[in-house]
Structure formats: structure tokens, C-alpha cells
Design a protein around this motif. Structure first.
Motif, PDB file in Angstrom:
ATOM      1  N   ALA A   1      -2.093   9.744  -1.815  1.00 12.03           N
ATOM      2  CA  ALA A   1      -2.396  11.544  -1.037  1.00 12.03           C
ATOM      3  C   ALA A   1      -0.666  11.374  -1.058  1.00 12.03           C
ATOM      4  N   PRO A   2      -0.216  12.373  -1.589  1.00 16.57           N
ATOM      5  CA  PRO A   2       1.130  12.783  -1.182  1.00 16.57           C
ATOM      6  C   PRO A   2       1.543  12.827   0.104  1.00 16.57           C
ATOM      7  N   CYS A   3       3.280  11.950   0.642  1.00 20.24           N
ATOM      8  CA  CYS A   3       3.328  12.093   2.183  1.00 20.24           C
ATOM      9  C   CYS A   3       3.439  13.748   2.332  1.00 20.24           C
ATOM     10  N   THR A   4       3.409  14.000   3.566  1.00 22.53           N
ATOM     11  CA  THR A   4       3.266  15.369   3.910  1.00 22.53           C
ATOM     12  C   THR A   4       4.962  14.677   5.287  1.00 22.53           C
TER      13      THR A   4
ATOM     14  N   MET B   1      -8.674  12.754  -4.955  1.00 17.66           N
ATOM     15  CA  MET B   1      -7.684  11.954  -4.440  1.00 17.66           C
ATOM     16  C   MET B   1      -7.930  11.171  -2.931  1.00 17.66           C
ATOM     17  N   THR B   2      -7.409   9.757  -2.854  1.00 18.81           N
ATOM     18  CA  THR B   2      -8.235   8.520  -2.035  1.00 18.81           C
ATOM     19  C   THR B   2      -6.556   9.276  -0.882  1.00 18.81           C
ATOM     20  N   GLU B   3      -6.544   8.712   0.223  1.00 19.09           N
ATOM     21  CA  GLU B   3      -5.897   7.769   1.209  1.00 19.09           C
ATOM     22  C   GLU B   3      -4.997   7.881   0.689  1.00 19.09           C
ATOM     23  N   ALA B   4      -5.099   6.611   0.272  1.00 19.82           N
ATOM     24  CA  ALA B   4      -3.754   5.846  -0.779  1.00 19.82           C
ATOM     25  C   ALA B   4      -2.777   6.144  -1.479  1.00 19.82           C
TER      26      ALA B   4
END
Length: 96
Positions: free
Chosen positions: A6-9, A1-4
């Protein structure tokens, strides 16, 4: 999974209604200060350096507030930076 992707934490926003300010109590408090300037409180902080850029600020009986600089500013990044602490204080004042 890339940074773009990635689910928001990030923390979620919570909407709540605060207890209204006691206007009469606030006015009485202000009047007491106007009538007796000697009754006004003061804020005192004792700051001690604990390294090149790390400091401990003692406020009353509370746990010391630790401040440090990030690595790119030659600190050790062990605590929030001074500017972040200032913004945190401003945020607290605005919230109140």
C-alpha cells in the motif's frame, strides 16, 4: 493491494528555518523573573471526567483537551490516550 504494498500516506517532511530566539529579550525576561518572583506565571488546568476513562481538561480559554483510552484498555477510543497527550506536550516543549 496488500498492506505491504500500500502506498504511504504519511505526511512529508518539510525543512524550514525558524526565526532565531531573541537572546537579549530572553535574558531580560529571565532577569525580570529573578528580580520579582511574584511576577512569574502559573499553569492551571481543570480536568473533569466524562465517563469511565474519558476526560476533558480545560486550559485557559481554549477548547478542552479530550483524553480517552483505546478499546483494548477499556476506553472508547474517542480521543488520544493520556500517554500520547504527554508525548505531544513533550514534543511541543522540545520543539520550542
Amino acid at each position: 493491494m496488500t498492506e505491504a504494498t500500500a502506498p504511504c500516506t504519511c505526511p512529508s517532511t518539510v525543512q524550514a528555518y525558524l526565526k532565531p530566539i531573541d537572546r537579549d529579550g530572553l535574558m531580560a525576561f529571565a532577569e525580570k523573573g529573578r528580580n520579582n518572583p511574584g511576577s512569574r506565571g502559573t499553569n492551571k488546568v481543570h480536568t473533569v471526567m466524562q465517563g469511565m476513562y474519558r476526560s476533558l481538561s480545560y486550559v485557559g480559554e481554549h477548547t478542552p483537551v479530550v483524553v480517552d483510552e483505546p478499546l483494548h484498555l477499556f476506553g472508547e477510543n474517542t480521543a488520544p490516550a493520556p500517554g500520547e497527550i504527554v508525548l505531544s506536550g513533550l514534543g511541543g516543549c522540545l520543539a520550542v
